[in-house]
Design a protein around this motif. Structure first.
Motif, PDB file in Angstrom:
ATOM      1  N   SER A   1       0.838  -1.198   0.000  1.00  0.00           N
ATOM      2  CA  SER A   1       0.000   0.000   0.000  1.00  0.00           C
ATOM      3  C   SER A   1       0.874   1.250   0.000  1.00  0.00           C
ATOM      4  N   ALA A   2       0.307   2.344  -0.474  1.00  0.00           N
ATOM      5  CA  ALA A   2       1.036   3.620  -0.528  1.00  0.00           C
ATOM      6  C   ALA A   2       1.418   4.073   0.878  1.00  0.00           C
ATOM      7  N   GLU A   3       0.546   3.851   1.850  1.00  0.00           N
ATOM      8  CA  GLU A   3       0.833   4.253   3.237  1.00  0.00           C
ATOM      9  C   GLU A   3       2.011   3.451   3.801  1.00  0.00           C
ATOM     10  N   PHE A   4       2.047   2.153   3.506  1.00  0.00           N
ATOM     11  CA  PHE A   4       3.144   1.308   3.961  1.00  0.00           C
ATOM     12  C   PHE A   4       4.473   1.777   3.355  1.00  0.00           C
ATOM     13  N   ARG A   5       4.462   2.058   2.036  1.00  0.00           N
ATOM     14  CA  ARG A   5       5.678   2.539   1.369  1.00  0.00           C
ATOM     15  C   ARG A   5       6.134   3.864   1.955  1.00  0.00           C
ATOM     16  N   ARG A   6       5.180   4.767   2.219  1.00  0.00           N
ATOM     17  CA  ARG A   6       5.523   6.076   2.778  1.00  0.00           C
ATOM     18  C   ARG A   6       6.106   5.940   4.176  1.00  0.00           C
ATOM     19  N   GLN A   7       5.505   5.101   5.008  1.00  0.00           N
ATOM     20  CA  GLN A   7       5.994   4.912   6.380  1.00  0.00           C
ATOM     21  C   GLN A   7       7.420   4.353   6.381  1.00  0.00           C
ATOM     22  N   LEU A   8       7.684   3.380   5.524  1.00  0.00           N
ATOM     23  CA  LEU A   8       9.035   2.822   5.459  1.00  0.00           C
ATOM     24  C   LEU A   8      10.022   3.839   4.900  1.00  0.00           C
ATOM     25  N   ALA A   9       9.605   4.642   3.929  1.00  0.00           N
ATOM     26  CA  ALA A   9      10.491   5.668   3.367  1.00  0.00           C
ATOM     27  C   ALA A   9      10.838   6.711   4.417  1.00  0.00           C
ATOM     28  N   VAL A  10       9.851   7.111   5.214  1.00  0.00           N
ATOM     29  CA  VAL A  10      10.103   8.073   6.298  1.00  0.00           C
ATOM     30  C   VAL A  10      11.085   7.478   7.296  1.00  0.00           C
ATOM     31  N   ALA A  11      10.879   6.224   7.662  1.00  0.00           N
ATOM     32  CA  ALA A  11      11.777   5.566   8.617  1.00  0.00           C
ATOM     33  C   ALA A  11      13.186   5.442   8.040  1.00  0.00           C
ATOM     34  N   ALA A  12      13.300   5.199   6.743  1.00  0.00           N
ATOM     35  CA  ALA A  12      14.609   5.046   6.098  1.00  0.00           C
ATOM     36  C   ALA A  12      15.359   6.365   6.026  1.00  0.00           C
TER      37      ALA A  12
END
Length: 136
Positions: free
Chosen positions: A24-35
């Motif tokens: 999901s877009a939210e999952f990708r965004r959350q991981l990108a923020v964490a990265a």
């Protein structure tokens, strides 16, 4: 570092491609923020969430580009319409000589019939933004 823990149903969306989950877009965004956080190992974060590290690097680059696009700022521009139709050598020589009483730090750029004039103290970053916008 606090890890991101998502429920399995929030992580993936059933896709049309066999064997390749669509996250999901939210999952990708959350991981990108964490990265993007300092000291985070992108490879380790990817392993913890069962994805390829190269994919997480791609998501992070895309997220950073989106953030950069959001922070781009525009500055006000005034269009002067009283420019003569033909600018000859005499007009160019007159523009090159600084007139007494003119404010210090005046920059004037003429392109065809368009004139960009900046008076007073000029912020280098703002001027760079204006000149780059003229290129496009």
């Amino acid at each position: 570092m606090a890890g991101i823990i998502l429920a399995p149903e929030e992580k993936t969306i059933v896709g049309t491609r066999k064997g390749r989950p669509n996250h999901s877009a939210e999952f990708r965004r959350q991981l990108a923020v964490a990265a993007c956080e300092p000291g985070v190992s992108v490879s380790k974060l990817a392993r913890e969430h069962g994805i390829n590290a190269n994919m997480l690097f791609k998501w992070r680059r895309r997220y950073q580009a989106e953030r950069q696009a959001e922070t781009t700022r525009l500055i006000p521009v005034t269009v002067v319409s009283d420019v003569p139709n033909d600018i000859g050598p005499a007009a160019l020589a007159e523009a090159a000589v600084m007139k007494p009483g003119a404010p210090a730090g005046t920059i004037e750029v003429r392109i065809g019939r368009a004139v960009v004039r900046v008076d007073g103290v000029v912020d280098a970053e703002a001027l760079r933004t204006v000149l780059e916008s003229l290129r496009s």
